[in-house]
Design a protein around this motif. Structure first.
Motif, PDB file in Angstrom:
ATOM      1  N   GLN A 189       0.836  -1.213   0.000  1.00 20.87           N
ATOM      2  CA  GLN A 189       0.000   0.000   0.000  1.00 20.87           C
ATOM      3  C   GLN A 189       0.868   1.260   0.000  1.00 20.87           C
ATOM      4  O   GLN A 189       0.655   2.189  -0.776  1.00 20.87           O
ATOM      5  CB  GLN A 189      -0.932  -0.002   1.210  1.00 20.87           C
ATOM      6  N   GLY A 206       2.562   1.779  -3.359  1.00 21.25           N
ATOM      7  CA  GLY A 206       1.598   2.320  -4.326  1.00 21.25           C
ATOM      8  C   GLY A 206       1.390   3.810  -4.084  1.00 21.25           C
ATOM      9  O   GLY A 206       1.342   4.616  -5.031  1.00 21.25           O
ATOM     10  N   GLU A 207       1.315   4.189  -2.802  1.00 17.73           N
ATOM     11  CA  GLU A 207       1.106   5.612  -2.480  1.00 17.73           C
ATOM     12  C   GLU A 207       2.313   6.456  -2.867  1.00 17.73           C
ATOM     13  O   GLU A 207       2.167   7.616  -3.263  1.00 17.73           O
ATOM     14  CB  GLU A 207       0.779   5.780  -0.998  1.00 17.73           C
ATOM     15  N   LYS A 210       1.908   7.164  -6.446  1.00 19.12           N
ATOM     16  CA  LYS A 210       0.835   8.156  -6.606  1.00 19.12           C
ATOM     17  C   LYS A 210       1.366   9.541  -6.227  1.00 19.12           C
ATOM     18  O   LYS A 210       1.143  10.534  -6.931  1.00 19.12           O
ATOM     19  CB  LYS A 210      -0.323   7.752  -5.680  1.00 19.12           C
ATOM     20  N   ARG A 219       3.387  11.014  -8.939  1.00 19.79           N
ATOM     21  CA  ARG A 219       2.547  11.525 -10.044  1.00 19.79           C
ATOM     22  C   ARG A 219       1.876  12.847  -9.674  1.00 19.79           C
ATOM     23  O   ARG A 219       1.673  13.714 -10.518  1.00 19.79           O
ATOM     24  CB  ARG A 219       1.497  10.479 -10.427  1.00 19.79           C
ATOM     25  N   GLU A 220       1.551  12.982  -8.401  1.00 19.33           N
ATOM     26  CA  GLU A 220       0.819  14.198  -7.996  1.00 19.33           C
ATOM     27  C   GLU A 220       1.733  15.380  -7.664  1.00 19.33           C
ATOM     28  O   GLU A 220       1.293  16.524  -7.707  1.00 19.33           O
ATOM     29  CB  GLU A 220      -0.055  13.875  -6.775  1.00 19.33           C
ATOM     30  N   ALA A 241       1.228  -3.077  -6.987  1.00 19.97           N
ATOM     31  CA  ALA A 241       0.659  -1.855  -6.384  1.00 19.97           C
ATOM     32  C   ALA A 241       1.134  -0.630  -7.163  1.00 19.97           C
ATOM     33  O   ALA A 241       0.391   0.342  -7.349  1.00 19.97           O
ATOM     34  CB  ALA A 241       1.090  -1.758  -4.920  1.00 19.97           C
ATOM     35  N   ASN A 268      -1.055   2.151  -9.487  1.00 22.69           N
ATOM     36  CA  ASN A 268      -0.975   3.588  -9.187  1.00 22.69           C
ATOM     37  C   ASN A 268      -0.247   4.405 -10.257  1.00 22.69           C
ATOM     38  O   ASN A 268       0.145   5.538 -10.003  1.00 22.69           O
ATOM     39  CB  ASN A 268      -0.320   3.794  -7.826  1.00 22.69           C
TER      40      ASN A 268
END
Ligand code: KIV
Ligand code: ZN
Length: 513
Positions: free
Chosen positions: A178, A181-182, A185, A188-189, A216, A220
């Motif tokens: 998890q 994966g974050e 993310k 990307r953000e 994961a 993402n």
């Protein structure tokens, strides 16, 4: 964002970092050809600066293997980037992959660099690589233990310097799915220019999570996964290619992602790697293990007979495992033999094919049925060995042993082209043969492991012997097969001694990061 996940295969680089897994140049070419057949997007062929052997492997793969992008690893140092380019010049689609650590732990204790200095080196070396090629990958080593804000800054800077792929390694296999994966993310953000590069991941398997973490990551937004055949690699290995590919293919319904891998070539690739490195696959290994499609329970067998989908989520044929094993025999001709070799992942022609076929005929005369495992052992013995410069060659071996006979061996070995004979004793016939071989060769190596395997069932089966030897920093594996296990043992020992000679000659740079 597209839904195609690129497969970056690092079997020839990170995979080769598995203890004792080293491959010679010809073996690497054979693997690279199979990877091209498999349809991988990128082949990381080696680390050109690290040794002349690695340089040559990258150079030859770049020149001879068509299809995938060919890549060389390079530390964020000018000499490495230059060597990578030197080796990659002949490639139709070259990529330079440069890396530096970004975690505080690595920077402080290993690199002795400040964050600013590390960033500067990363930017400079990406720029240098871009001076040579358009396709540049940058890895932030130990990214999963790096402070995210700093990681974002480094990524933005290297993209501005020209990096086209940004790799996020979980170098020590510490991440959990998890959180990993974050992290993807978050990149990307928070990285302004991330749309100008592809996000890649490179996960190690120390906690058995390399595949889960890679999954994961792609969920993402990562679109390249770095992986190896059979999951081999440094320590507990890397993300296993066959597992991540078959997860994406089998659960495309849910994930909406896929790769361009020709999955029918997975099993031949797996067999090829096990046979070349001697690192066998555990029977219960997903996708390519011996039991992966074996159904033992009566209830499961009953269901399967009624309808395959009751207990089978993938068809064995879809990964290249045929339900009916074709068995060759003494009436099988050269064409059938060559076809089977190709199905097992071996693209062999010329002298290699002649030698292998001759040996196959001899074996088929002794044994009624010749199985795939026999064929692989023949290739190991007759073809791959051809490519290894042989200082020692077994000419003769006779042993005596029994309940009332002290084990003795008479051995004749060709050493640098001249026959040398000796006699010796031991605790058993293999020990006597090994003591005598050691006397002739004067080896200083230590035998770490000796194992015998009956390749197939029956007392007429070939015995396959694997030995692992060490001398100084070198660890090598030797293999030999024969219907007489003492002969197989001697061949394996001599094969390992030849590999040791080859390794000792190959000067490796003592790489300091
Ligand atoms: O594990 C790792 O971080 C690596 C890098 C060099 C990509 O192998
Ligand atoms: Zn790695």
């Amino acid at each position: 964002m597209d839904n195609r996940v690129r497969i970056f295969d690092t079997t020839l680089r990170d995979g080769e970092q598995s203890p004792g897994a080293s491959m010679n140049v010809e073996e690497k070419i054979m693997v690279a050809r199979q990877l091209a057949k498999l349809g991988v997007d990128v082949i990381e062929a080696g680390f050109a600066f690290s040794s002349p052997g690695d340089f040559e492997s990258v150079r030859r793969v770049a020149q001879e293997v068509e299809g995938p992008v060919v890549c060389s690893l390079a530390r964020a140092k000018a000499e490495d980037v230059d060597a990578a380019w030197g080796a990659l010049k002949g490639a139709a689609r070259p990529r330079i992959h440069t890396f530096i650590s970004t975690s505080e732990i690595h920077l402080k204790h290993q690199f002795k660099l400040t964050k600013k200095e590390a960033m500067k080196r990363a930017v400079e070396m990406v720029g240098r690589a871009r001076g040579y090629v358009e396709d540049v990958e940058f890895s932030a080593m130990d990214a999963s233990r790096t402070e995210p804000e700093y990681l974002y800054e480094v990524i933005e800077a290297v993209i501005n310097a020209g990096a086209t792929t940004i790799n996020i390694p979980d170098t020590v296999g510490y991440a959990l799915p998890q959180a990993f994966g974050e992290l993807i993310k978050g990149i990307r953000e928070n990285v302004k220019n991330i749309d100008r590069a592809m996000i890649s991941v490179h996960c190690h398997n120390d906690l058995g999570l390399a595949v889960a973490n890679s999954l994961a990551a792609v969920v993402n937004g990562a679109r390249q996964v770095e992986c190896t055949i059979n999951g081999i690699g440094e320590r507990a290995g890397n993300c296993s290619l066959e597992e991540i590919v078959m997860i994406l293919r089998t659960r495309k319904d849910l994930l909406g992602l896929d790769t361009s891998i020709i999955t029918e070539q997975i099993y031949p690739a797996s067999r090829l790697i096990s046979s070349i490195t001697g690192i066998t696959v555990q029977p219960n290994k997903a996708i390519v293990g011996d039991n992966a499609f074996a159904h033992e329970s009566g209830i499961h067998q009953d269901g399967l007979l009624k309808d395959k989908t009751t207990y089978e989520i993938m068809r064995p044929e879809s990964v290249g495992i045929s339900r009916s094993k074709l068995v060759l025999g003494k009436h099988s001709g050269r064409h059938a033999f060559k076809t089977r070799l190709a199905e097992l992942g071996y693209d062999i022609t010329g002298e290699g094919l002649d030698k292998a076929f001759e040996r196959f005929k001899k074996l088929a005369d002794k044994k009624k049925e010749v199985f795939d495992e026999d064929i692989e052992a023949i290739v190991q013995d007759e073809v791959l060995r051809l490519e290894l410069p042989e200082r020692y060659r077994l000419l003769k071996l006779n042993v005596r042993s029994g309940t009332d006979t002290p084990p003795t061996a008479e051995v004749v070995i060709e050493v640098d082209g001249k026959p040398v004979s000796e006699e010796g004793r031991g605790d058993g016939p293999v020990d006597a043969a090994y003591n005598t071989i050691a006397k002739i060769t004067g080896t200083k190596s230590t035998l770490l492991k000796y194992s015998v395997n009956a390749i197939t069932g029956g007392t007429d089966a070939q015995g396959e012997v694997s030995v692992r030897l060490s001398e100084g920093e070198h660890i090598v594996l030797g293999q030999g097969s024969h219907t007489d296990i003492i002969v197989a043992s001697a061949k394996a020992y001599i094969n390992a001694l030849n590999r040791l000679e080859y390794k000792k000659k190959e000067k490796r740079e003592n790489l300091i990061l």
